[in-house]
Every structure is written in C-alpha cells, then in structure tokens.
Design a protein around this motif. Structure first.
Motif, PDB file in Angstrom:
ATOM      1  N   TRP A 127     -65.347 -76.259  -3.506  1.00 12.44           N
ATOM      2  CA  TRP A 127     -66.651 -75.631  -4.296  1.00 12.44           C
ATOM      3  C   TRP A 127     -66.154 -74.350  -5.046  1.00 12.44           C
ATOM      4  O   TRP A 127     -65.470 -73.565  -4.212  1.00 12.44           O
ATOM      5  N   ILE A 143     -72.533 -80.841  -3.367  1.00 15.17           N
ATOM      6  CA  ILE A 143     -71.176 -81.443  -3.136  1.00 15.17           C
ATOM      7  C   ILE A 143     -70.931 -81.800  -1.645  1.00 15.17           C
ATOM      8  O   ILE A 143     -70.392 -82.776  -1.211  1.00 15.17           O
ATOM      9  N   THR A 157     -75.274 -76.027  -5.831  1.00 13.85           N
ATOM     10  CA  THR A 157     -73.892 -76.744  -6.280  1.00 13.85           C
ATOM     11  C   THR A 157     -73.228 -77.165  -5.004  1.00 13.85           C
ATOM     12  O   THR A 157     -72.879 -78.375  -4.627  1.00 13.85           O
ATOM     13  N   ALA A 158     -72.983 -76.183  -3.969  1.00 16.30           N
ATOM     14  CA  ALA A 158     -72.386 -76.318  -2.809  1.00 16.30           C
ATOM     15  C   ALA A 158     -72.995 -77.477  -2.155  1.00 16.30           C
ATOM     16  O   ALA A 158     -72.358 -78.140  -1.489  1.00 16.30           O
ATOM     17  N   ASP A 213     -75.389 -71.610  -7.089  1.00 17.00           N
ATOM     18  CA  ASP A 213     -74.447 -71.829  -6.602  1.00 17.00           C
ATOM     19  C   ASP A 213     -74.459 -72.471  -5.267  1.00 17.00           C
ATOM     20  O   ASP A 213     -73.918 -73.247  -4.706  1.00 17.00           O
TER      21      ASP A 213
END
Ligand SMILES: NC(=O)c1ccc[n+]([C@@H]2O[C@H](COP(=O)([O-])OP(=O)(O)OC[C@H]3O[C@@H](n4cnc5c(N)ncnc54)[C@H](OP(=O)(O)O)[C@@H]3O)[C@@H](O)[C@H]2O)c1
Length: 317
Positions: A301, A228, A224-225, A221
């Motif tokens: 997110w 982004i 992923t943040a 996670d």
C-alpha cells in the motif's frame, strides 16, 4: 470476488465500496435502514438491510450474499457528543453502541462468515492513543499497548482484534486506522467537522509541550488500504496511517492555517488537565504515533497523501 461490507454507508464504507467495485469485485453492502438502500446502490453495491446486533438477521444477510470476504466497518460514532461526553466519552451513547458493534456485531459477522464458508475477514480497528508511553515516539504493531490506557473503548477494540485475527476457518485482518481526515469525516478534521469549530475559535490549544504524537490518515487512503487487505496480506494487525506521525505542536498549527484560523494558543499542562481531564491532556502531550512500514511492505500500500502536510493543504475536502 464477492465481498460483503457491513457499514457500507459509513464514512469509510462510502469510499471503500466504489473502490472495490472499480477493482472488479461484486459488493453487497449492509445498512440498518431501508431508506439508505439507494445510497448503497449509488455506490455500486447491492443493498441488504439488517441490524448488526441481530444475529439471525446478520446470518440471513450474509447467507444471501455468499461472500468470499467480509469487511466489518461498523461504528456508531456519528452521534452528537455533549461537552460532558467529551470529558467522559466512555459514558456516551456513541461509545456504548460502538463497543457493542465491536464485540457483539463482530461475533455475529464472524459466525455468519464461518457458516457460509467465507475465507477472509477484514475489520476496522483504531490505532491512535493506545501504545505504551515508553520507547520512541513511533511504534509498530509488535510494540506493547499501554496497560493503563484510559482510552475509552479499548477493551472492545482489543476484543475485536483478537477475535478477528485468531479465526482458524479463514484469514482475519484488523486494520488499526489513524485519525481520519478528509471529506465526510465529520467528527474528525474536516472543515465542517467537530474539531474545526474550536480550532477556528482558538479553543483547541497546544497543551504543555504539545509532544503527543498523532498518526493521521486520509479517508481515501484508508479505503485503498482496506480494498487491498480484501485481496491480500497475511492475517494479523496492520497500522494504516500516513508516513509522518507528528507531535501536536507541529501538525495543529498547519491544520489551523489550512482552516484559515489563527495559530493555536498554548496552555500549560496543569491548565489542560484542569479543563479537559488527564486522558485528553495525555493525548496532547504523551501519546505515541504508529508506523506504517508493515502495511506498506506486506500489503504493498502507498498512501496518496503520504503526509498530513500535503493532505491538510489539498485533501481536507
Ligand atoms: N479512525 C478514525 O478516525 C475514525 C474511525 C471511525 C469513525 N470515525 C469518525 O466517526 C464519524 C462517524 O463515522 P461514520 O460516518 O462511519 O458513521 P457511523 O455512525 O459510525 O456508522 C458507520 C456505519 O456503521 C453502520 N451501523 C451502525 N450501527 C449499525 C447496526 N446496528 N446495524 C447495521 N449497521 C450499523 C452504519 O450503517 P447505517 O447507518 O446505514 O445503518 C454505517 O454504515 C466520522 O466523522 C468519522 O470520521 C473516525
């Protein structure tokens, strides 16, 4: 976009680079070691070898990549820590070197980015244990930091956050990650990690009321943040943590159970202070957690593991 990742081989970089590639970006990954170039290639990026503390080498590496975005994920936290270091982490090699990477290497990467006309810079910061111990248990990016924090390395983290978010030639974002857990997070909460041994041996007790609030984030996670943030988001600071900041007395027994350990012991605060020192005791009793509302709202997110409850059960690796 062309993205330059400094720290491509680290725990976050190894998750981030494949995610960037899957999102259609062309990635150049920096490492100090020629021997890690294959690892970078395996992640889907073109490797470039440079020491982040050498300004000329960094300038050359960045110039060869001509990136639109630079990501700074440099730390030196994988070095072994002795018991003495645990009491005085600020004296350890890992922290001294990480401080240099958060100051000198930040300057080197910013200068290189400016020189090649990069337009965005995303850097790793750290959120836990830094908030003023006033107000509620969960704090936002706008809340004050603890002026008396004995958290080692705080000055270097503040330096990085200011240097990155104040750039005028581009957009600077500093991501205050919570405590990493999941595959590869070996000094953190992984089953083979440094904390797992003491938890299994019941040598990681709940101190006092165990009211210190921790914010966790699964490594996937966090990556992923970051991916982004490479693409969007206003300049500034973002807490990258899960939805459920929680006191040690709640999450530690769940983690112990996930690791197949007996429930943690409880020790009084005075004993904790005697055994581990004031700063470590405060982490167990007083610290505040972080809110992820801004990151969810402004970056769009959504963590795959919104709570450590799910993550400890399914995502430890
Ligand atoms: N928020 C958190 O909880 C948090 C944050 C960070 C780390 N950690 C923990 O700390 C542990 C170690 O982190 P890690 O696996 O990322 O390893 P690390 O040893 O901290 O290295 C991170 C990255 O920095 C690069 N690097 C370091 N010094 C460099 C230099 N002088 N020049 C160029 N690159 C340099 C490394 O590249 P090369 O080695 O390829 O040169 C590597 O890609 C993990 O267990 C992790 O969970 C936790």
């Amino acid at each position: 976009m062309k993205v330059f990742v400094a720290g491509a081989t680290g725990v976050l970089g190894r998750e981030l680079v494949p995610q960037l590639v899957a999102r259609g970006h062309e990635v150049v990954g920096m490492t100090r070691s020629a021997s890690k170039q294959d690892l970078v290639r395996g992640l889907g990026a073109r490797p470039v070898v440079a020491d982040a503390l050498d300004p000329d080498a960094v300038a050359q590496a960045v110039a060869s990549a001509e990136p639109e975005v630079i990501v700074h994920q440099l730390t030196a936290l994988s070095g072994k820590m002795s018991i003495r270091d645990a009491r005085h982490p600020e004296r350890s090699f890992a922290f001294t070197m990480t401080n240099r990477l958060r100051t000198e290497a930040t300057d080197n990467l910013l200068a290189a980015g400016r020189a090649v006309g990069a337009r965005r810079f995303v850097a790793q910061s750290f959120g836990a244990f830094r908030f003023a111990r006033t107000g509620g248990p969960v704090q936002t990016e706008a809340d004050p930091l603890d002026p008396d924090s004995r958290q080692p390395g705080l000055e270097a983290i503040l330096y990085l956050e200011q240097a990155v978010t104040m750039i005028e030639w581009g957009e600077g974002l500093a991501l205050r990650y919570g405590g990493f857990y999941g595959p590869g997070t070996s000094t953190s909460l992984a089953p083979d990690g440094v904390m797992a041994g003491p938890i299994r041996k019941r040598r990681f007790p709940i101190v006092g009321d165990g009211g210190g609030v921790w914010s966790h984030v699964h490594i996937e996670d966090a990556a992923t943040a970051t991916a982004i943030a490479v693409e969007r988001g206003q300049p500034g600071i973002y807490n990258i943590v899960d939805d459920e900041p929680a006191p040690v007395r709640e999450w530690l027994p769940v983690l112990a159970s996930a690791l197949g350990a007996q429930p943690p012991r409880r020790v009084p605060r005075w004993l904790g202070r005697l055994a581990a020192g004031e700063a470590a005791t405060a982490m167990m009793t007083d610290v505040r957690g972080a809110s992820n509302e801004k990151a969810k709202r402004e970056l769009g997110w959504q963590p795959r593991y919104p709570s450590w409850r799910l993550g400890f059960a399914q995502g430890l690796g």
